[in-house]
Design an enzyme around this catalytic site. Structure first.
Site, PDB file in Angstrom:
ATOM      1  N   HIS A 196      -0.130   5.257   6.763  1.00 19.87           N
ATOM      2  CA  HIS A 196       0.399   5.841   5.529  1.00 19.87           C
ATOM      3  C   HIS A 196       0.693   7.325   5.763  1.00 19.87           C
ATOM      4  O   HIS A 196       0.171   7.930   6.702  1.00 19.87           O
ATOM      5  CB  HIS A 196      -0.598   5.666   4.386  1.00 19.87           C
ATOM      6  N   ASP A 253      -3.097   8.711   7.594  1.00 18.71           N
ATOM      7  CA  ASP A 253      -4.235   7.960   8.121  1.00 18.71           C
ATOM      8  C   ASP A 253      -3.875   7.008   9.270  1.00 18.71           C
ATOM      9  O   ASP A 253      -4.705   6.219   9.696  1.00 18.71           O
ATOM     10  CB  ASP A 253      -4.923   7.174   7.004  1.00 18.71           C
ATOM     11  N   SER A 290       0.804  -1.224   0.000  1.00 21.99           N
ATOM     12  CA  SER A 290       0.000   0.000   0.000  1.00 21.99           C
ATOM     13  C   SER A 290       0.834   1.269   0.000  1.00 21.99           C
ATOM     14  O   SER A 290       0.342   2.334  -0.379  1.00 21.99           O
ATOM     15  CB  SER A 290      -0.939   0.017   1.211  1.00 21.99           C
TER      16      SER A 290
END
Length: 381
Positions: free
Chosen positions: A346, A343, A43
């Site tokens: 990240h 978040d 991610s």
């Protein structure tokens, strides 16, 4: 490992590579001549593959606002408010942003992004044998490499050597999700450390695979300092003050991440001996992020929110697993550029820019060439 002795070393690391980035190139240096990029990873590098993966059920909704709000003005599947590190690397070589491999109909003229959120270095059977459950839609490194090979076969067939000789492969980071699944399924750090040689061996196999395909330059990022991420800080609180370093990060989790990175670096030394004509560079994501946290005022960051998520809700670190960024009613800070964390796991567009300055500076120095767009690309260091 984040310790009192680390911060001066990190600052020195930053100073040296900043000098290398802005100094005039020597006569021996040449243009990097990078004409295409290929990204594999999770991610931290996903540009929209996971949101196009059938059956994927993601916790952080990168397909919903406010993801992408700072730069793209819409969600793109990137896990940030804007650009991610590979986007800034693309800019550094005057290339367009890489499209996600699963984005049918997209242009792949200057490379492809194969990274998928949740992707592991090791395939699911390895973890199943150790009682670690992975999502059914996990797309590990070997599967991403199969995508890479299929793409090459369909675009250049048996004549890919020249194309890859003018390319940069970014191999990860990998390992973050392998360990994440262990940490969050109640495995203890001493046991998880025994998995590090396997994870690193999986990464090394991946690097050898792309070298055999013709790659001549490979960037191999290390993992983040886990103990500085709001998700880890919230999930694994410790009542003992000595469990935290002077930055407020969890020592044990940073020590573990540092152990992985040291193990990876040793493996890369051996790999360079095996392939002396290939540029293989460690990407210091761990070191770059700690540099920002250690000197926030130098980077325009808000000291009081260094370990807090910009997008989130609740608690000391503005993170709650039940109401994560992208969920209905979850707020977002007014100025993400002042935040390190987006978040909870990240990072923000601005943090990615700052980290890329550090990583690319080091990389091009070790490749022995100059950046195509020089300092103008990643301005305002």
């Amino acid at each position: 490992m984040a310790s009192l002795s680390l911060i001066p070393k990190v600052s020195l690391f930053c100073s040296l590579i900043t000098l290398a980035f802005f100094s005039s190139p020597s006569a021996a240096q040449i243009k990097c001549n990078i004409r295409s990029l290929y990204q594999l990873g999770d991610s931290l590098a996903d540009a929209g593959n996971v949101i196009r993966t059938p059956g994927a059920s993601i916790i952080f909704r990168a397909d919903k606002p406010p993801y992408g709000e700072t730069f793209f003005k819409r969600p793109t599947g990137r896990f940030s408010d804007g650009r991610i590190i590979i986007d800034y690397i693309s800019s550094a070589f005057n290339l367009s942003f890489l499209n996600a491999y699963l984005d049918t109909g997209a242009s792949f003229d200057q490379g492809v992004n194969f990274a998928v959120a949740g992707g592991t270095a090791l395939s699911t059977p390895f973890w199943t044998a150790r009682n670690i459950r992975l999502p059914a839609w996990n797309t590990p490194l070997p599967a991403q490499l199969n995508w890479f090979k299929s793409h090459l076969q369909s675009t250049c067939g048996s004549n890919c050597t020249q194309k890859l000789s003018n390319s940069l492969i970014v191999m990860g980071e990998f390992g973050g999700n392998d360990y994440y699944n262990c940490f969050f399924q109640n495995k203890k750090i001493p046991e998880i450390r025994t998995y590090v040689p396997y994870v690193v061996a999986g990464i090394i196999r991946g690097i050898k695979d792309v070298i055999q395909l013709g790659a001549t330059r490979v960037l191999v990022p290390g993992v983040y300092p886990f103990g500085c991420l709001p998700l880890y800080l919230t999930t694994f609180p410790d009542s003992n003050a000595s469990a935290y370093d002077q930055l407020g990060c969890l020592r044990n989790y940073n020590d573990f991440a540092s152990y992985h990175n040291r193990y990876l670096n040793r493996a890369l030394v051996n790999l360079r001996r095996e392939f002396p004509n290939v540029g293989i560079v460690y990407g210091g994501y761990y070191e770059a992020l700690l540099t920002l946290l250690a000197s926030p005022s130098s980077f325009g960051l808000n000291q009081s929110t260094l370990l807090s998520a910009c997008c989130g809700t609740g608690g000391q670190y503005n993170f709650n697993f039940r109401t994560v960024c992208g969920s209905a009613g979850v707020g977002v800070c007014s100025d993400p550029a002042k935040y390190v964390h987006w978040d909870g796991i990240h990072l923000t567009d601005e943090t990615h820019r700052r980290m890329t300055n550090i990583v690319v500076s080091d990389m091009i120095s070790k490749f022995g060439c100059t950046n195509i767009r020089d300092s103008a690309v990643l301005s305002s260091y």
